[in-house]
Scaffold this motif. Sequence first.
Motif, PDB file in Angstrom:
ATOM      1  N   TYR A 140     -25.464 -36.925 -25.638  1.00 42.31           N
ATOM      2  CA  TYR A 140     -25.273 -36.372 -26.976  1.00 42.31           C
ATOM      3  C   TYR A 140     -26.101 -35.106 -27.222  1.00 42.31           C
ATOM      4  O   TYR A 140     -26.095 -34.575 -28.329  1.00 42.31           O
ATOM      5  CB  TYR A 140     -25.631 -37.428 -28.030  1.00 42.31           C
ATOM      6  N   ASP A 141     -26.798 -34.654 -26.205  1.00 35.67           N
ATOM      7  CA  ASP A 141     -27.615 -33.457 -26.367  1.00 35.67           C
ATOM      8  C   ASP A 141     -26.717 -32.218 -26.351  1.00 35.67           C
ATOM      9  O   ASP A 141     -26.050 -31.946 -25.348  1.00 35.67           O
ATOM     10  CB  ASP A 141     -28.649 -33.363 -25.246  1.00 35.67           C
ATOM     11  N   PRO A 142     -26.682 -31.445 -27.438  1.00 35.55           N
ATOM     12  CA  PRO A 142     -25.749 -30.308 -27.493  1.00 35.55           C
ATOM     13  C   PRO A 142     -26.053 -29.222 -26.463  1.00 35.55           C
ATOM     14  O   PRO A 142     -25.138 -28.549 -25.976  1.00 35.55           O
ATOM     15  CB  PRO A 142     -25.927 -29.776 -28.924  1.00 35.55           C
ATOM     16  N   TYR A 143     -27.328 -29.066 -26.105  1.00 39.31           N
ATOM     17  CA  TYR A 143     -27.685 -28.008 -25.166  1.00 39.31           C
ATOM     18  C   TYR A 143     -27.322 -28.386 -23.737  1.00 39.31           C
ATOM     19  O   TYR A 143     -26.944 -27.514 -22.940  1.00 39.31           O
ATOM     20  CB  TYR A 143     -29.167 -27.681 -25.293  1.00 39.31           C
ATOM     21  N   TYR A 144     -27.407 -29.670 -23.397  1.00 33.88           N
ATOM     22  CA  TYR A 144     -26.934 -30.116 -22.095  1.00 33.88           C
ATOM     23  C   TYR A 144     -25.420 -29.921 -21.993  1.00 33.88           C
ATOM     24  O   TYR A 144     -24.904 -29.446 -20.977  1.00 33.88           O
ATOM     25  CB  TYR A 144     -27.260 -31.597 -21.876  1.00 33.88           C
ATOM     26  N   LEU A 145     -24.728 -30.306 -23.070  1.00 32.91           N
ATOM     27  CA  LEU A 145     -23.272 -30.143 -23.086  1.00 32.91           C
ATOM     28  C   LEU A 145     -22.881 -28.674 -23.031  1.00 32.91           C
ATOM     29  O   LEU A 145     -21.907 -28.295 -22.365  1.00 32.91           O
ATOM     30  CB  LEU A 145     -22.701 -30.793 -24.352  1.00 32.91           C
ATOM     31  N   GLU A 146     -23.643 -27.836 -23.712  1.00 34.86           N
ATOM     32  CA  GLU A 146     -23.362 -26.403 -23.684  1.00 34.86           C
ATOM     33  C   GLU A 146     -23.433 -25.868 -22.258  1.00 34.86           C
ATOM     34  O   GLU A 146     -22.569 -25.086 -21.827  1.00 34.86           O
ATOM     35  CB  GLU A 146     -24.364 -25.655 -24.571  1.00 34.86           C
ATOM     36  N   LEU A 147     -24.472 -26.269 -21.522  1.00 33.19           N
ATOM     37  CA  LEU A 147     -24.618 -25.797 -20.149  1.00 33.19           C
ATOM     38  C   LEU A 147     -23.465 -26.287 -19.277  1.00 33.19           C
ATOM     39  O   LEU A 147     -22.884 -25.501 -18.510  1.00 33.19           O
ATOM     40  CB  LEU A 147     -25.949 -26.280 -19.563  1.00 33.19           C
TER      41      LEU A 147
END
Length: 339
Positions: free
Chosen positions: A299-306
């Motif tokens: 659910y981490d948006p920055y992990y998903l962004e990468l």
Amino acid sequence: MRILVSLLALALALLPGPAWAQSILRDAETEAFFREISRPLIDAAGLDPRSVQFVLVGDPSINAFVTGGQNVFIHSGLITAADNVNELQGVIAHELGHIAAGHNVRFGEGAGPASKISLLSLVGAALAVAAGAGEAGMAILGLGTAAAQGKFLAFTRDQESRTDQAGAVFLSKAGISGKGSIAFFRKLQGQEFRLAIPQDNEYARTHPLSSTRVANLLSVYEKDPAWNTPPDKALQAKFERIKGKLIGFVEEPPRVMQQYPEGTNTAAALYARAYAWHRSGHPDQAMTEAARLVALNPYDPYYLELEGQILLESGKVANSLPVLRRAVERAPFEPMIIT
């Protein structure tokens, strides 16, 4: 012509370094982190958090500066050199001291008198040259230039010393230890030794010697109730993530792999290797690291962004869109993720 060249050199010496000479690095997570760790310091400085902006500069040197109003520019080399979040907060506190004191708009207080000295020396030199005393004219110009530079450097050193003390006050009000500030100044001192910068003449410098700054600040910090307060664990974890991501982005891949070897599966290591593989044209390996990162927290948006970024830039547009949509859902107020 020699007189003109000397005056031009002096004028350039009195101007602040150009912010436009380096590249600007934009990253949603890093900018959110800057805002979070600086908020208590901005409040302590009596500034409006909405007015203070942080800019990450792609430059390997250990530096930070303020220009253009309330904009704090932080070099990437400063973050990669820092060991913990408190060191970065110590630098930010110092830069906020410049803003709170209005040093940008007060630049003329130092440059004005120095310019007057240089102009008077120019007039004297020109009169001497016109009278046929060329060597005397150049001597007058040289003395005037030295006097002007000395006056301006004394002005900037005084500003820096006052700003060091202001930064200490802001850290104290925010309940943040000054140990990070001292550790960072000692890093600068080590850099001065490596670069063979003379340690016996402070008068030819824009800043006091780092050893002087450490000595002056230690007596203040050690008396502060926050001196033995450890770095905030949550902020330290975020700092390590930011540092790993940045190293992966700016360092050469072999160096990244050496610093964050395979088998090290912290968030910082996974970030670093994902960026290094992606930059070096190995999308499969980059996706493997990104997938491990997302597995730590789906659910981490920055992990998903990468993960979405790697898919998108590897030509897998259809696969990237659902991932990027999930990132936007988790961080709906981050424009850099949305775009």
